[in-house]
Write a protein that holds these residues in place. Structure first.
Motif, PDB file in Angstrom:
ATOM      1  N   SER A  29       8.096  25.997 -50.541  1.00 11.88           N
ATOM      2  CA  SER A  29       7.694  26.485 -49.230  1.00 11.88           C
ATOM      3  C   SER A  29       8.577  27.666 -48.868  1.00 11.88           C
ATOM      4  O   SER A  29       9.775  27.497 -48.608  1.00 11.88           O
ATOM      5  CB  SER A  29       7.841  25.368 -48.183  1.00 11.88           C
ATOM      6  OG  SER A  29       7.519  25.824 -46.898  1.00 11.88           O
ATOM      7  N   TYR A  36       6.399  18.417 -48.526  1.00 15.72           N
ATOM      8  CA  TYR A  36       5.524  18.872 -47.442  1.00 15.72           C
ATOM      9  C   TYR A  36       4.989  17.674 -46.672  1.00 15.72           C
ATOM     10  O   TYR A  36       4.487  16.702 -47.249  1.00 15.72           O
ATOM     11  CB  TYR A  36       4.363  19.684 -48.007  1.00 15.72           C
ATOM     12  CG  TYR A  36       3.600  20.445 -46.938  1.00 15.72           C
ATOM     13  CD1 TYR A  36       3.975  21.732 -46.593  1.00 15.72           C
ATOM     14  CD2 TYR A  36       2.525  19.863 -46.266  1.00 15.72           C
ATOM     15  CE1 TYR A  36       3.295  22.432 -45.605  1.00 15.72           C
ATOM     16  CE2 TYR A  36       1.843  20.549 -45.277  1.00 15.72           C
ATOM     17  CZ  TYR A  36       2.240  21.835 -44.952  1.00 15.72           C
ATOM     18  OH  TYR A  36       1.569  22.524 -43.972  1.00 15.72           O
ATOM     19  N   PRO A  38       2.315  17.032 -43.525  1.00 17.49           N
ATOM     20  CA  PRO A  38       1.359  17.628 -42.583  1.00 17.49           C
ATOM     21  C   PRO A  38       1.457  16.992 -41.204  1.00 17.49           C
ATOM     22  O   PRO A  38       2.134  15.980 -41.003  1.00 17.49           O
ATOM     23  CB  PRO A  38       0.009  17.301 -43.230  1.00 17.49           C
ATOM     24  CG  PRO A  38       0.262  15.992 -43.913  1.00 17.49           C
ATOM     25  CD  PRO A  38       1.676  16.080 -44.438  1.00 17.49           C
ATOM     26  N   ASP A 293      -3.909  22.130 -43.036  1.00 17.08           N
ATOM     27  CA  ASP A 293      -2.773  21.889 -42.147  1.00 17.08           C
ATOM     28  C   ASP A 293      -2.145  23.192 -41.668  1.00 17.08           C
ATOM     29  O   ASP A 293      -1.777  23.314 -40.491  1.00 17.08           O
ATOM     30  CB  ASP A 293      -1.730  21.035 -42.874  1.00 17.08           C
ATOM     31  CG  ASP A 293      -0.607  20.601 -41.954  1.00 17.08           C
ATOM     32  OD1 ASP A 293      -0.882  19.832 -41.004  1.00 17.08           O
ATOM     33  OD2 ASP A 293       0.544  21.045 -42.161  1.00 17.08           O
ATOM     34  N   LEU A 294      -2.047  24.182 -42.560  1.00 16.82           N
ATOM     35  CA  LEU A 294      -1.500  25.483 -42.158  1.00 16.82           C
ATOM     36  C   LEU A 294      -2.371  26.131 -41.079  1.00 16.82           C
ATOM     37  O   LEU A 294      -1.854  26.728 -40.123  1.00 16.82           O
ATOM     38  CB  LEU A 294      -1.390  26.398 -43.367  1.00 16.82           C
ATOM     39  CG  LEU A 294      -0.289  26.070 -44.382  1.00 16.82           C
ATOM     40  CD1 LEU A 294      -0.453  26.919 -45.638  1.00 16.82           C
ATOM     41  CD2 LEU A 294       1.100  26.272 -43.783  1.00 16.82           C
ATOM     42  N   ARG A 297      -1.722  24.338 -37.762  1.00 17.57           N
ATOM     43  CA  ARG A 297      -0.423  24.737 -37.225  1.00 17.57           C
ATOM     44  C   ARG A 297      -0.494  26.141 -36.606  1.00 17.57           C
ATOM     45  O   ARG A 297       0.075  26.389 -35.527  1.00 17.57           O
ATOM     46  CB  ARG A 297       0.634  24.705 -38.324  1.00 17.57           C
ATOM     47  CG  ARG A 297       1.027  23.297 -38.768  1.00 17.57           C
ATOM     48  CD  ARG A 297       1.985  23.325 -39.953  1.00 17.57           C
ATOM     49  NE  ARG A 297       2.346  21.992 -40.374  1.00 17.57           N
ATOM     50  CZ  ARG A 297       3.350  21.275 -39.881  1.00 17.57           C
ATOM     51  NH1 ARG A 297       4.104  21.809 -38.911  1.00 17.57           N
ATOM     52  NH2 ARG A 297       3.610  20.066 -40.318  1.00 17.57           N
ATOM     53  N   LYS A 302       2.381  26.199 -33.887  1.00 16.19           N
ATOM     54  CA  LYS A 302       3.474  25.383 -34.410  1.00 16.19           C
ATOM     55  C   LYS A 302       4.111  26.062 -35.623  1.00 16.19           C
ATOM     56  O   LYS A 302       3.453  26.821 -36.334  1.00 16.19           O
ATOM     57  CB  LYS A 302       2.960  23.992 -34.784  1.00 16.19           C
ATOM     58  CG  LYS A 302       2.503  23.207 -33.564  1.00 16.19           C
ATOM     59  CD  LYS A 302       1.938  21.853 -33.926  1.00 16.19           C
ATOM     60  CE  LYS A 302       1.556  21.084 -32.657  1.00 16.19           C
ATOM     61  NZ  LYS A 302       0.877  19.799 -32.944  1.00 16.19           N
ATOM     62  N   HIS A 304       5.243  27.122 -39.204  1.00 15.67           N
ATOM     63  CA  HIS A 304       4.639  26.888 -40.514  1.00 15.67           C
ATOM     64  C   HIS A 304       5.182  27.921 -41.494  1.00 15.67           C
ATOM     65  O   HIS A 304       5.618  29.012 -41.113  1.00 15.67           O
ATOM     66  CB  HIS A 304       3.111  26.970 -40.450  1.00 15.67           C
ATOM     67  CG  HIS A 304       2.567  28.304 -40.042  1.00 15.67           C
ATOM     68  ND1 HIS A 304       2.395  29.351 -40.915  1.00 15.67           N
ATOM     69  CD2 HIS A 304       2.168  28.773 -38.820  1.00 15.67           C
ATOM     70  CE1 HIS A 304       1.908  30.392 -40.272  1.00 15.67           C
ATOM     71  NE2 HIS A 304       1.760  30.082 -38.991  1.00 15.67           N
TER      72      HIS A 304
END
Length: 343
Positions: A29, A36, A38, A293-294, A297, A302, A304
């Motif tokens: 990441s 990771y 989620p 999930d990205l 976010r 949020k 990321h």
């Protein structure tokens, strides 16, 4: 269906195992190794448009399944579109424009090529709409994030495997990259060309073509007619799968060992049976789940990462039994998912 069932049985897997939580999972990441995790659930039922290059093989069936599973788990709405092949960039552009008319709130894009969608993406980003680069690589500025593996690293994993077998012995390599202009093909070629330039590797480029059986079979036949004694043939999954069958049925006519640049369920089957030597996997189902999930976010403001990559794993007969197949393919009852974005 017979092939998929045999794979699941031989690896001792079941649908209940495939339904187990997929996270936490080891990734890179933004260059850092971590597990990771989620989000538990999206704050609202965001409307997300997904653009895939095609739905002709179970690699992309797995991507669509992973997207659908994570979208359902987090409670978002998805439109899933596939363009019918790498020869159809205009279709993918039209699908993006269709999603714009439907006012999609975020986009996951596995692009046919690296740049054709960039003008449309620039408009989306100027409006604050998140765009996630998925699997194939986009060369557009200001993307929200990427969920993909560098295919230069995938190709290098195959070259390292070949080197471990032969040491410093000179090697002749047949190369079947896939469709010209695709980001993942360009990345893979970067590693192959660097290896050839450094010496010890004689490269025989078989040419570009769509990743369908007929196109790749033509390229494989032409390559092996001109170079029947290659040490190794390395190609996209359709090329490698066909080449492995051709070598096995040719008697002593061809003396080459086959590797694939990525893994599909057919490649898994052929590795298990000893027809294909090895292949790396980029865990496309995980890439798909992470991309959802990205996007959520980004929609919710949020934190990321900008680039998340599952760990590359090299699969051969020895390593295959320990690999979690749910990172690569959907369960047996799942086919390609196509869905209109709800209004």
């Amino acid at each position: 269906m017979r092939i998929l069932c045999s794979i699941l049985l031989c690896l001792g897997l079941s649908n209940s195992l495939l339904a187990a939580p997929w996270y936490p999972v080891a990734v890179q990441s933004d260059g850092e190794s971590l597990n990771y995790q989620p989000l538990t659930k999206a704050a609202e039922a965001w409307r997300i448009c997904v653009l895939l290059p095609h739905g002709k093989d179970r690699y992309w069936w797995g991507v669509a399944w992973g997207i659908d599973e994570e979208g359902t788990r987090q409670g978002v709405q998805l439109g899933i579109y596939e363009a019918g092949g790498y020869e159809n960039p205009q279709v993918q552009l039209q699908q993006l424009q269709h999603c714009r008319r439907l006012e999609a709130q975020a986009y996951l894009i596995a692009a046919i090529n690296t740049r054709d969608l960039c003008p449309e993406i620039a408009v989306l980003r100027s409006q604050g709409v998140p765009v996630i680069d998925l699997v194939n690589r986009l060369d557009c500025p200001d993307l929200s994030a990427s969920s993909r593996v560098d295919f230069a690293d995938m190709a290098q994993a195959s070259l390292d495997y070949i080197h471990a077998l032969g040491g410093d012995r000179p090697v002749s390599l047949g190369w079947l990259p896939g469709p010209e202009g695709a980001g993942w093909v360009m990345d893979a070629e970067r590693s192959i060309e660097q290896a050839a330039a450094s010496g010890g590797l004689t490269l025989h480029h078989a040419g570009y073509g769509p990743v369908d059986r007929a196109s790749q079979a033509q390229l494989v036949r032409r390559l092996l007619r001109s170079q029947p004694r290659l040490d190794y043939l390395l190609g996209n999954a359709e090329a490698a799968g066909f080449a492995a069958q051709l070598v096995q049925t040719s008697g002593a006519r061809y003396a080459t060992q086959v590797l694939a640049t990525y893994t599909t369920e057919r490649i898994v089957e052929q590795i298990r049976d000893g027809f294909i030597l090895a292949a790396p996997t980029d865990s496309p189902v995980l890439q798909a789940r992470i991309a959802v999930d990205l996007a959520i976010r980004a929609l919710e403001g949020k934190p990321h990462a900008r680039l998340v990559s599952p760990r590359i794993e090299m699969l051969d007969q020895r390593r295959l039994p320990d690999f979690d197949i749910s990172r690569l393919m959907p369960p047996t009852e799942h086919w390609m998912i196509r869905r209109e974005l709800p209004r």
